[in-house]
Design a protein around this motif. Structure first.
Motif, short mmCIF file in Angstrom:
data_model
loop_
_atom_site.label_atom_id
_atom_site.label_comp_id
_atom_site.label_asym_id
_atom_site.label_seq_id
_atom_site.Cartn_x
_atom_site.Cartn_y
_atom_site.Cartn_z
N SER A 1 0.83 -1.21 0.00
CA SER A 1 0.00 0.00 0.00
C SER A 1 0.86 1.26 0.00
CB SER A 1 -0.92 0.00 1.22
OG SER A 1 -1.65 1.20 1.31
N HIS A 2 1.85 1.31 0.88
CA HIS A 2 2.73 2.48 0.94
C HIS A 2 3.52 2.65 -0.35
CE1 HIS A 2 1.50 2.61 4.99
NE2 HIS A 2 2.43 1.83 5.53
N HIS A 3 3.97 1.53 -0.92
CA HIS A 3 4.83 1.64 -2.09
C HIS A 3 4.02 1.95 -3.36
CE1 HIS A 3 8.89 1.50 -3.45
NE2 HIS A 3 8.60 0.69 -4.46
N ARG A 4 2.76 1.58 -3.38
CA ARG A 4 1.92 2.01 -4.51
C ARG A 4 1.85 3.54 -4.54
NH1 ARG A 4 -1.07 -2.73 -3.12
NH2 ARG A 4 -2.47 -1.57 -1.73
N VAL A 5 1.74 4.15 -3.36
CA VAL A 5 1.75 5.62 -3.29
C VAL A 5 3.05 6.15 -3.87
CG1 VAL A 5 1.89 7.57 -1.69
CG2 VAL A 5 0.15 5.80 -1.36
N HIS A 6 4.16 5.54 -3.50
CA HIS A 6 5.46 6.00 -3.97
C HIS A 6 5.56 5.99 -5.49
CE1 HIS A 6 9.75 6.73 -4.05
NE2 HIS A 6 9.92 5.65 -4.81
N HIS A 7 4.93 5.03 -6.14
CA HIS A 7 4.98 4.94 -7.59
C HIS A 7 3.88 5.76 -8.27
CE1 HIS A 7 8.02 1.85 -8.84
NE2 HIS A 7 8.03 1.66 -7.52
N GLY A 8 3.02 6.38 -7.50
CA GLY A 8 1.93 7.15 -8.10
C GLY A 8 2.41 8.50 -8.62
N ARG A 9 1.79 8.95 -9.71
CA ARG A 9 2.09 10.29 -10.22
C ARG A 9 0.96 11.26 -9.91
NH1 ARG A 9 -0.49 10.36 -15.49
NH2 ARG A 9 -0.91 8.23 -16.20
N ASN A 10 0.05 10.84 -9.05
CA ASN A 10 -0.97 11.78 -8.57
C ASN A 10 -0.26 12.93 -7.84
OD1 ASN A 10 -1.60 8.95 -8.60
ND2 ASN A 10 -3.64 9.41 -7.83
N PRO A 11 -0.78 14.16 -7.96
CA PRO A 11 -0.09 15.30 -7.32
C PRO A 11 0.23 15.10 -5.85
CG PRO A 11 -1.79 16.08 -8.81
CD PRO A 11 -1.93 14.58 -8.77
N GLY A 12 -0.66 14.48 -5.09
CA GLY A 12 -0.39 14.29 -3.67
C GLY A 12 0.51 13.12 -3.34
N TYR A 13 0.83 12.30 -4.35
CA TYR A 13 1.63 11.11 -4.11
C TYR A 13 3.08 11.23 -4.58
CZ TYR A 13 -2.67 8.43 -3.14
OH TYR A 13 -3.84 7.97 -2.60
N ASN B 1 6.96 8.50 0.54
CA ASN B 1 7.19 7.11 0.96
C ASN B 1 8.47 6.53 0.37
OD1 ASN B 1 4.72 7.66 2.06
ND2 ASN B 1 3.62 6.00 1.06
N TYR B 2 9.59 7.09 0.80
CA TYR B 2 10.89 6.68 0.28
C TYR B 2 11.47 5.46 0.98
CZ TYR B 2 11.05 11.49 -1.60
OH TYR B 2 10.79 12.66 -2.25
N GLY B 3 10.85 4.99 2.04
CA GLY B 3 11.44 3.94 2.86
C GLY B 3 11.78 2.68 2.09
N GLY B 4 12.74 1.92 2.64
CA GLY B 4 13.11 0.64 2.05
C GLY B 4 12.33 -0.49 2.70
N THR B 5 12.82 -0.98 3.83
CA THR B 5 12.10 -1.99 4.59
C THR B 5 11.15 -1.34 5.60
OG1 THR B 5 13.96 -3.52 4.38
CG2 THR B 5 12.34 -4.00 6.09
N LEU B 6 11.60 -0.27 6.22
CA LEU B 6 10.80 0.42 7.23
C LEU B 6 10.20 1.69 6.66
CD1 LEU B 6 13.26 0.14 10.27
CD2 LEU B 6 11.37 -1.39 9.67
N ILE B 7 9.00 2.03 7.14
CA ILE B 7 8.33 3.27 6.73
C ILE B 7 8.47 4.34 7.80
CG2 ILE B 7 6.02 2.88 7.68
CD1 ILE B 7 6.88 4.10 4.09
N GLU C 1 -2.17 5.72 1.47
CA GLU C 1 -2.94 5.45 0.26
C GLU C 1 -4.42 5.70 0.55
OE1 GLU C 1 -3.13 1.94 -3.12
OE2 GLU C 1 -3.03 1.36 -1.00
N ALA C 2 -5.05 6.55 -0.24
CA ALA C 2 -6.45 6.90 -0.03
C ALA C 2 -7.34 6.05 -0.92
CB ALA C 2 -6.68 8.38 -0.30
N TYR D 1 0.10 5.23 -12.07
CA TYR D 1 1.53 4.93 -12.08
C TYR D 1 2.23 5.57 -13.28
CZ TYR D 1 -0.29 1.51 -8.81
OH TYR D 1 -0.94 0.92 -7.76
N GLY D 2 3.53 5.75 -13.13
CA GLY D 2 4.32 6.31 -14.22
C GLY D 2 4.95 7.63 -13.81
N ILE D 3 5.47 8.34 -14.79
CA ILE D 3 6.13 9.62 -14.56
C ILE D 3 5.38 10.71 -15.32
CG2 ILE D 3 8.41 8.66 -14.08
CD1 ILE D 3 9.17 9.04 -16.96
#
Length: 318
Positions: A215-227, A231-237, A249-250, A257-259
């Protein structure tokens, strides 16, 4: 010749000569690479399992892209294998030679190594998004518009040349053995493979609070303005929670996804190099040397102030 003898002396005196020979790609795999080799069949098996679940949804799975992602990952592994031992390792050996502490491997120092590597990963990853030189290599990982296990393999063969491994050098200077650092880093990347999926929704709240999850990493890969850039964490958030970069994640705002700037082509070379090309193009525009070099450490979206370009008779970029 003298420099080579000095480096060999440093390695020998610090007890790392055997380690140097172990990581030399023409002699053997190091422990970090060995972990990836062992984990690869598991990666493939899990990817096939996921494929059977999502193969009918083109928004989630494209077979040609998945194959390309694994090819990108193979290119990354090849350059790491060929060049890590001659680019990164001498500096790790030098830092470890002048280490501040003598640390034996125990459960305590092992846990501290894990925490130290994860902490350094957070700042390395954050820099990979907010400094354009590092982003030029990292962008390939984010350029897919799908999120699945194969996306985790989508890496840049130029990573070893960008120097993001330098973020972990302080650990060696403190006294953590480079072998421990490499193993902790490899295990972190193995963990992160499994958070690249849409099939796992929410995990129990304590896990979501402490660990980086799908869930956290999906946010990291999102190109939505708020995302973007969260969420840069590796193993820990927890690092994101501590340093203000965490976003949940809302349910009413699923990640796209994407850039923000589409990739010009899908070939391996284009995917590896397109941001370097754009970076050097921006640096080549007339202007003061310091302003031109600033593109290297400024954020990817940064452009020189119009006044700097107008002073040179140029139009500001659009």
């Amino acid at each position: 010749m003298i420099l080579g003898e000095m480096m060999r002396s440093v390695l020998d005196n610090s007890g790392l000569l055997a380690l140097w020979e172990a990581v030399a790609p023409w002699l053997a795999l190091d422990e970090r690479q060995l972990i990836f080799v062992i984990a690869t069949p598991l990666f493939i098996a899990v990817t096939l399992w996921e494929y059977l679940r999502i193969r009918h949804d083109p928004a989630l799975m494209d077979v040609r892209e998945a194959v390309r992602n694994f090819a990108l990952g193979a290119g990354y592994q090849v350059t790491e294998l060929l060049f890590a031992g001659i680019i990164a390792f001498p500096l790790y050996a030098l830092c470890y030679h002048y280490r501040l502490l003598e640390l034996e491997l125990t459960w305590v120092t092992g846990m501290l190594t894990f925490l130290g590597v994860d902490f350094c990963f957070y700042w390395m990853h954050r820099a990979s998004h907010r400094m354009r030189w590092f982003w030029a290599a990292h962008v390939v990982h984010h350029s897919s518009e799908r999120m699945n296990f194969s996306t985790a393999m989508r890496q840049n063969a130029t990573n070893i040349f960008n120097g993001n491994w330098a973020f972990y050098l302080p650990l060696a200077l403190i006294g953590f053995n480079p072998v421990w650092i490499g193993i902790a880093y490899a295990l972190s990347l193995v963990y992160q493979f499994f958070i690249h999926t849409t099939l796992v929704k929410r995990l129990p709240r304590p896990i979501e609070w402490l660990f980086n999850t799908p869930s956290h990493h999906r946010v990291h890969h999102g190109r939505n303005p708020g995302y973007i850039d969260r969420n840069y964490g590796g193993t820990l958030i927890v690092w994101d929670r501590l340093f203000g970069s965490f976003v949940d994640e809302a349910a009413n705002n699923p990640p796209r996804y994407g850039i923000t700037r589409p990739v010009p082509a899908q070939g391996l070379i284009a995917l590896w190099t397109h941001e370097y090309r754009d970076l050097f193009h921006d640096m080549a525009q007339p202007g003061p040397l310091w302003a031109r070099l600033a593109h290297l450490w400024r954020p990817p979206e940064w452009q020189r102030p119009p006044a700097d370009l107008q002073a040179q008779g140029q139009q500001p970029p659009t």
